[in-house]
Design an enzyme around this catalytic site. Structure first.
Site, PDB file in Angstrom:
ATOM      1  N   MET A  32     -39.305  -0.260  72.973  1.00 59.63           N
ATOM      2  CA  MET A  32     -38.392   0.882  72.830  1.00 59.63           C
ATOM      3  C   MET A  32     -37.166   0.666  73.699  1.00 59.63           C
ATOM      4  O   MET A  32     -37.294   0.470  74.913  1.00 59.63           O
ATOM      5  CB  MET A  32     -39.087   2.180  73.248  1.00 59.63           C
ATOM      6  N   VAL A  33     -36.004   0.693  73.078  1.00 57.94           N
ATOM      7  CA  VAL A  33     -34.754   0.507  73.810  1.00 57.94           C
ATOM      8  C   VAL A  33     -34.707   1.494  74.979  1.00 57.94           C
ATOM      9  O   VAL A  33     -34.964   2.678  74.794  1.00 57.94           O
ATOM     10  CB  VAL A  33     -33.547   0.748  72.874  1.00 57.94           C
ATOM     11  N   CYS A 115     -35.619  -4.110  63.126  1.00 58.82           N
ATOM     12  CA  CYS A 115     -34.628  -3.145  63.612  1.00 58.82           C
ATOM     13  C   CYS A 115     -33.632  -2.821  62.502  1.00 58.82           C
ATOM     14  O   CYS A 115     -32.963  -3.715  61.986  1.00 58.82           O
ATOM     15  CB  CYS A 115     -33.887  -3.690  64.823  1.00 58.82           C
ATOM     16  N   LYS A 157     -42.442  -8.562  64.132  1.00 60.95           N
ATOM     17  CA  LYS A 157     -42.515  -7.138  63.775  1.00 60.95           C
ATOM     18  C   LYS A 157     -41.561  -6.917  62.614  1.00 60.95           C
ATOM     19  O   LYS A 157     -40.381  -7.266  62.707  1.00 60.95           O
ATOM     20  CB  LYS A 157     -42.140  -6.262  64.966  1.00 60.95           C
ATOM     21  N   HIS A 185     -44.134  -2.026  60.397  1.00 63.17           N
ATOM     22  CA  HIS A 185     -43.659  -0.640  60.363  1.00 63.17           C
ATOM     23  C   HIS A 185     -43.587  -0.266  58.885  1.00 63.17           C
ATOM     24  O   HIS A 185     -42.834  -0.874  58.124  1.00 63.17           O
ATOM     25  CB  HIS A 185     -42.281  -0.514  61.023  1.00 63.17           C
ATOM     26  N   ASN A 215     -47.759   0.419  62.412  1.00 61.51           N
ATOM     27  CA  ASN A 215     -46.779   1.127  63.222  1.00 61.51           C
ATOM     28  C   ASN A 215     -46.067   2.173  62.360  1.00 61.51           C
ATOM     29  O   ASN A 215     -45.778   1.919  61.198  1.00 61.51           O
ATOM     30  CB  ASN A 215     -45.781   0.102  63.779  1.00 61.51           C
ATOM     31  N   GLY A 216     -45.818   3.343  62.958  1.00 62.12           N
ATOM     32  CA  GLY A 216     -45.050   4.377  62.270  1.00 62.12           C
ATOM     33  C   GLY A 216     -45.724   5.734  62.288  1.00 62.12           C
ATOM     34  O   GLY A 216     -46.829   5.882  61.770  1.00 62.12           O
ATOM     35  N   ASP A 217     -45.084   6.697  62.956  1.00 57.62           N
ATOM     36  CA  ASP A 217     -45.504   8.113  62.937  1.00 57.62           C
ATOM     37  C   ASP A 217     -46.912   8.363  63.467  1.00 57.62           C
ATOM     38  O   ASP A 217     -47.626   9.211  62.917  1.00 57.62           O
ATOM     39  CB  ASP A 217     -45.397   8.677  61.506  1.00 57.62           C
TER      40      ASP A 217
END
Length: 316
Positions: A32-33, A115, A157, A185, A215-217
């Site tokens: 996470m940025v 991304c 990813k 994702h 990955n996701g939610d």
């Protein structure tokens, strides 16, 4: 840069594949940025997180600039393992050079092929790589050939294509080149807040023999269990859910005050800049504060005012 000297490489490096071979679902903190830095990784590891990623780092800048290395990558030899460093890259040798720099201090690298931000795609990074399977293969192959440590993982990813056959083809090509695992994702590049396609992750999982991470939610431990059952994924990667509740993987429904206290202690110990320290607390306290309290807490402007507030209102 690294919190410690090169003796780090003699210390706690681990083989991330041991986690995937354990028979348990691997619980992962996403890249996470600004947020998945050392202090936050230290916190989530206290609450049953098995594997942590750094924020995405642009490999070319990292290789070229000592200043970038110092600001982008910090670890320690105490407990920040297993650790995956995520890179944005578009050239095989540049990714290799970056991998070589972090190899003594981390347990693997991950190539960001997901991304969706415009700047990343314009630069040839991130999600545009899902349309360049040969380039992804080339990058994975180069790292595999040039890093001597066989326990050092190389993962990718990705996001999914509208035509899932293309995603399966990409994954199979990456697997053939020696990728350790793939995080999926379950949205396309264009999708932001639409429902995650867990069915697509399931199809990818069924088409592969290497581990697949979903990955996701995923906001709660129950969500993580449901997604594992829906997809058969070997690991579950969480981003915003962990920001809101770093104790999520330990089964807490909302951030316990003990975790807030742990964050304060950890952040102060690591010298976390105020803005980052405060933002994490805003996320963590989202569910446990009233609207009125948020109005007051969110505009506090110094570490001492935040500490006073927490002490006065929560005994932290």
């Amino acid at each position: 840069m690294l919190g410690d000297t090169v003796e780090t490489k003699q210390c706690q490096l681990k083989d991330p594949m041991d986690l995937f071979n354990s028979g348990q679902v691997v619980k992962i903190c996403a890249p996470m940025v600004r947020y998945s830095k050392l202090a936050f990784r230290t916190l989530v590891r206290k609450y049953n997180c098995d594997l942590c990623y750094t924020p995405m780092i642009v490999a070319a800048d990292f290789v070229r600039s000592a200043k970038a290395r110092d600001s982008e990558f910090t670890t320690n030899k105490v407990g920040d393992h297993p650790l995956i460093v995520q890179f944005a890259a578009k050239e095989a040798q540049v990714l290799c050079d970056a991998a070589r720099i972090v190899c003594p201090f981390a347990d693997g690298i991950d190539l960001n092929c997901g991304c969706p931000q415009r700047w990343a795609i314009a630069e040839g990074y991130g999600a545009c790589l899902i349309n360049k399977p040969e380039l992804v293969q080339d990058m994975v192959r180069h790292v595999r050939n040039q890093i001597d440590n066989p326990r050092f993982s190389v993962s990718i990813k990705i996001r999914i294509h509208e035509d899932l056959k293309r995603t399966v083809d990409l994954c199979q090509k990456a697997e053939a080149t020696g990728v350790s695992w793939i995080t999926v994702h379950g949205r396309s590049v264009e999708e932001r807040h639409q429902p995650v396609h867990y069915d697509a992750i399931k199809i990818i999982k069924q088409s592969m023999s290497i581990p697949i991470v979903a990955n996701g939610d995923i906001k709660t431990l129950k969500d993580a269990e449901n997604v594992h059952h829906l997809t058969g994924a070997d690991g579950i990667m969480v981003a915003r859910g962990l920001l809101a509740n770093p104790a999520m993987f330990a089964g807490y429904e909302e951030t316990p005050l003990k975790c807030v206290q742990d964050w304060v202690d950890t952040a102060l110990e690591h010298g976390t800049p105020f803005t980052c320290f405060h933002h994490h607390l805003m996320y963590m306290m989202e569910r446990i504060t009233s609207k009125q309290e948020k109005k007051v807490f969110n505009v506090l402007s110094s570490t001492s005012s935040v500490l006073d507030y927490l002490n006065d209102h929560y005994g932290v």
